[in-house]
Design a protein around this motif. Structure first.
Motif, PDB file in Angstrom:
ATOM      1  N   ILE A   1       0.820  -1.214   0.000  1.00  0.00           N
ATOM      2  CA  ILE A   1       0.000   0.000   0.000  1.00  0.00           C
ATOM      3  C   ILE A   1       0.851   1.261   0.000  1.00  0.00           C
ATOM      4  N   GLU A   2       2.043   1.221   0.641  1.00  0.00           N
ATOM      5  CA  GLU A   2       2.894   2.409   0.685  1.00  0.00           C
ATOM      6  C   GLU A   2       3.347   2.807  -0.720  1.00  0.00           C
ATOM      7  N   ALA A   3       3.724   1.804  -1.526  1.00  0.00           N
ATOM      8  CA  ALA A   3       4.161   2.086  -2.894  1.00  0.00           C
ATOM      9  C   ALA A   3       3.010   2.615  -3.739  1.00  0.00           C
ATOM     10  N   VAL A   4       1.795   2.075  -3.534  1.00  0.00           N
ATOM     11  CA  VAL A   4       0.626   2.538  -4.300  1.00  0.00           C
ATOM     12  C   VAL A   4       0.338   4.001  -3.986  1.00  0.00           C
ATOM     13  N   LEU A   5       0.353   4.364  -2.706  1.00  0.00           N
ATOM     14  CA  LEU A   5       0.088   5.753  -2.326  1.00  0.00           C
ATOM     15  C   LEU A   5       1.199   6.678  -2.823  1.00  0.00           C
ATOM     16  N   GLY A   6       2.444   6.206  -2.790  1.00  0.00           N
ATOM     17  CA  GLY A   6       3.535   7.002  -3.347  1.00  0.00           C
ATOM     18  C   GLY A   6       3.369   7.213  -4.838  1.00  0.00           C
ATOM     19  N   ALA A   7       2.916   6.168  -5.535  1.00  0.00           N
ATOM     20  CA  ALA A   7       2.659   6.294  -6.975  1.00  0.00           C
ATOM     21  C   ALA A   7       1.550   7.305  -7.247  1.00  0.00           C
ATOM     22  N   CYS A   8       0.527   7.327  -6.373  1.00  0.00           N
ATOM     23  CA  CYS A   8      -0.540   8.328  -6.522  1.00  0.00           C
ATOM     24  C   CYS A   8       0.026   9.739  -6.405  1.00  0.00           C
ATOM     25  N   GLY A   9       0.982   9.914  -5.491  1.00  0.00           N
ATOM     26  CA  GLY A   9       1.629  11.216  -5.373  1.00  0.00           C
ATOM     27  C   GLY A   9       2.356  11.596  -6.645  1.00  0.00           C
ATOM     28  N   CYS A  10       3.027  10.623  -7.270  1.00  0.00           N
ATOM     29  CA  CYS A  10       3.736  10.895  -8.525  1.00  0.00           C
ATOM     30  C   CYS A  10       2.757  11.242  -9.649  1.00  0.00           C
ATOM     31  N   VAL A  11       1.611  10.561  -9.671  1.00  0.00           N
ATOM     32  CA  VAL A  11       0.580  10.876 -10.674  1.00  0.00           C
ATOM     33  C   VAL A  11       0.094  12.311 -10.499  1.00  0.00           C
ATOM     34  N   CYS A  12      -0.064  12.744  -9.245  1.00  0.00           N
ATOM     35  CA  CYS A  12      -0.485  14.131  -8.989  1.00  0.00           C
ATOM     36  C   CYS A  12       0.567  15.131  -9.456  1.00  0.00           C
ATOM     37  N   LEU A  13       1.844  14.805  -9.267  1.00  0.00           N
ATOM     38  CA  LEU A  13       2.908  15.680  -9.764  1.00  0.00           C
ATOM     39  C   LEU A  13       2.870  15.759 -11.289  1.00  0.00           C
ATOM     40  N   LEU A  14       2.573  14.635 -11.934  1.00  0.00           N
ATOM     41  CA  LEU A  14       2.438  14.648 -13.394  1.00  0.00           C
ATOM     42  C   LEU A  14       1.250  15.518 -13.812  1.00  0.00           C
ATOM     43  N   GLY A  15       0.163  15.465 -13.026  1.00  0.00           N
ATOM     44  CA  GLY A  15      -0.970  16.345 -13.297  1.00  0.00           C
ATOM     45  C   GLY A  15      -0.596  17.809 -13.174  1.00  0.00           C
ATOM     46  N   ALA A  16       0.254  18.133 -12.197  1.00  0.00           N
ATOM     47  CA  ALA A  16       0.718  19.511 -12.056  1.00  0.00           C
ATOM     48  C   ALA A  16       1.555  19.933 -13.260  1.00  0.00           C
ATOM     49  N   LEU A  17       2.368  19.025 -13.790  1.00  0.00           N
ATOM     50  CA  LEU A  17       3.181  19.341 -14.967  1.00  0.00           C
ATOM     51  C   LEU A  17       2.301  19.601 -16.188  1.00  0.00           C
ATOM     52  N   PHE A  18       1.275  18.785 -16.386  1.00  0.00           N
ATOM     53  CA  PHE A  18       0.357  19.019 -17.510  1.00  0.00           C
ATOM     54  C   PHE A  18      -0.407  20.333 -17.311  1.00  0.00           C
ATOM     55  N   THR A  19      -0.691  20.681 -16.068  1.00  0.00           N
ATOM     56  CA  THR A  19      -1.350  21.963 -15.804  1.00  0.00           C
ATOM     57  C   THR A  19      -0.457  23.118 -16.238  1.00  0.00           C
ATOM     58  N   VAL A  20       0.818  23.064 -15.875  1.00  0.00           N
ATOM     59  CA  VAL A  20       1.768  24.124 -16.240  1.00  0.00           C
ATOM     60  C   VAL A  20       1.937  24.205 -17.749  1.00  0.00           C
ATOM     61  N   GLY A  21       2.007  23.052 -18.409  1.00  0.00           N
ATOM     62  CA  GLY A  21       2.314  23.037 -19.828  1.00  0.00           C
ATOM     63  C   GLY A  21       1.137  23.260 -20.761  1.00  0.00           C
ATOM     64  N   PHE A  22      -0.078  22.897 -20.323  1.00  0.00           N
ATOM     65  CA  PHE A  22      -1.188  22.894 -21.277  1.00  0.00           C
ATOM     66  C   PHE A  22      -2.463  23.576 -20.790  1.00  0.00           C
ATOM     67  N   THR A  23      -2.532  23.964 -19.541  1.00  0.00           N
ATOM     68  CA  THR A  23      -3.776  24.521 -19.016  1.00  0.00           C
ATOM     69  C   THR A  23      -3.757  26.042 -19.119  1.00  0.00           C
ATOM     70  N   ARG A  24      -4.850  26.590 -19.618  1.00  0.00           N
ATOM     71  CA  ARG A  24      -5.005  28.040 -19.691  1.00  0.00           C
ATOM     72  C   ARG A  24      -6.100  28.487 -18.730  1.00  0.00           C
ATOM     73  N   GLU A  25      -6.049  29.761 -18.347  1.00  0.00           N
ATOM     74  CA  GLU A  25      -7.075  30.313 -17.469  1.00  0.00           C
ATOM     75  C   GLU A  25      -8.382  30.474 -18.249  1.00  0.00           C
ATOM     76  N   ALA A  26      -9.483  30.418 -17.548  1.00  0.00           N
ATOM     77  CA  ALA A  26     -10.793  30.550 -18.187  1.00  0.00           C
ATOM     78  C   ALA A  26     -10.977  31.940 -18.772  1.00  0.00           C
ATOM     79  N   ALA A  27     -11.748  32.027 -19.848  1.00  0.00           N
ATOM     80  CA  ALA A  27     -12.043  33.314 -20.483  1.00  0.00           C
ATOM     81  C   ALA A  27     -13.008  34.119 -19.615  1.00  0.00           C
TER      82      ALA A  27
END
Length: 317
Positions: free
Chosen positions: A273-299
């Motif tokens: 379970i520790e590795a699974v939760l750590g992997a979830c943290g890494c997935v969230c960091l990847l989500g933050a990277l996609f936010t920085v690279g591809f997300t724009r503010e609403a019009a």
């Protein structure tokens, strides 16, 4: 629901309006848990309980479908579709517009997918996670196990619902981009914290710390990407393809939900379970990277997005 809320929101209150609509998700989740606890308390058979809860949830869904069928389209929707005389012409034009907005489409689809890997992967197995973090005696009684699962889910909902309310209160002040970025980062911190605390084998008196950190992953999900991934696809695309692009983004999210729920059990069995939760943290960091690279503010004004569309002749080429 998001596109209708966005196009029909009062001026200057679109963010709050959509966030308030989305917050009903949290109340529905809590109501389902309380209904299970209530039916258990009155002695209803387990075979009846899941059927009753499923039927109860279908009633408002059917009512929404009926009410939506009677609603008129918004003015901005009617204006955008005035020149679309056939499905083929609409499809060709919409496809051209989607190609023009490929960058935000990558952002809204991938962030929703990555969020739902963690949101549904951990959300569907709350009781198993809490049992792994704080192992205790299991009675072996099916009714008692269902009671414990519903109780843990209710507690998680109580930690998660303030996140919906905070989004309603602060979404327009913080902004969608900032809320999504920092929400992903806060989720990652809490996933890593739970993983580390679990590996430390804390005494029973300190198990509440792990449960609170786990609950905070839902709080910062709702006061973060769980709300914004629902909102942004309704606020960054022109009217002609708004619902289509929102649907594509939501479909990507459901794919992420399937990945999370299917992968959870074998990954837990293989790595712990520790590795699974750590992997979830890494997935969230990847989500933050996609936010920085591809997300724009609403019009600010949705009609501004319609002005960014290529002319009709270009869209057909």
């Amino acid at each position: 629901a998001a596109t209708i809320a966005a196009e029909g929101a009062p001026p200057g209150q679109r963010g709050r309006f959509i966030a308030a609509v989305f917050s009903m998700q949290g109340w529905g989740m809590l109501l389902s848990c309380l209904l299970v606890l209530l039916l258990l308390a009155v002695g209803a058979p387990l075979e009846w309980i899941w059927r009753s809860v499923l039927m109860f949830g279908a009633i408002p869904s059917a009512a929404v479908i009926f009410i939506r069928s009677k609603m008129e389209e918004t003015e901005i929707f009617k204006e955008a579709h005035e020149e679309q005389n056939s499905f083929s012409s609409h499809f060709a034009t919409a496809l051209g517009h989607i190609r023009s907005f490929w960058r935000p489409l990558v952002g809204t689809t991938m962030t929703w997918l990555l969020l739902d890997v963690t949101f549904y992967g951990t959300g569907s197995f709350k009781h198993r996670i809490s049992s792994s973090l704080a192992p205790g005696h299991t009675s072996g009684d099916p009714r008692q196990e269902v009671w414990e699962e519903a109780k843990v889910a209710s507690l998680c909902c109580c930690l998660a619902i303030p996140g919906y309310l905070l989004s309603v209160a602060f979404i327009d002040r913080i902004g969608r981009y900032n809320l999504q970025l920092w929400g992903f980062l806060a989720m990652a911190v809490n996933f890593f914290a739970v993983s580390c605390l679990s590996s430390m084998r804390l005494p029973a008196s300190a198990h509440w710390c792990m449960f609170v950190c786990f609950g905070f992953t839902f709080l910062f999900s709702n006061f973060g990407p769980n709300t914004t991934t629902f909102m942004l696809p309704a606020e960054v695309y022109p009217t002609l393809v708004r619902a289509t692009c929102h649907g594509l983004s939501a479909a990507a999210g459901k794919l992420g939900a399937v990945i999370g729920t299917v992968a959870f059990s074998p990954c837990e069995a293989a790595f712990g379970i520790e590795a699974v939760l750590g992997a979830c943290g890494c997935v969230c960091l990847l989500g933050a990277l996609f936010t920085v690279g591809f997300t724009r503010e609403a019009a600010e004004d949705l009609r501004e997005l319609d002005g960014l569309l290529p002319v009709k002749s270009d869209a057909r080429q």
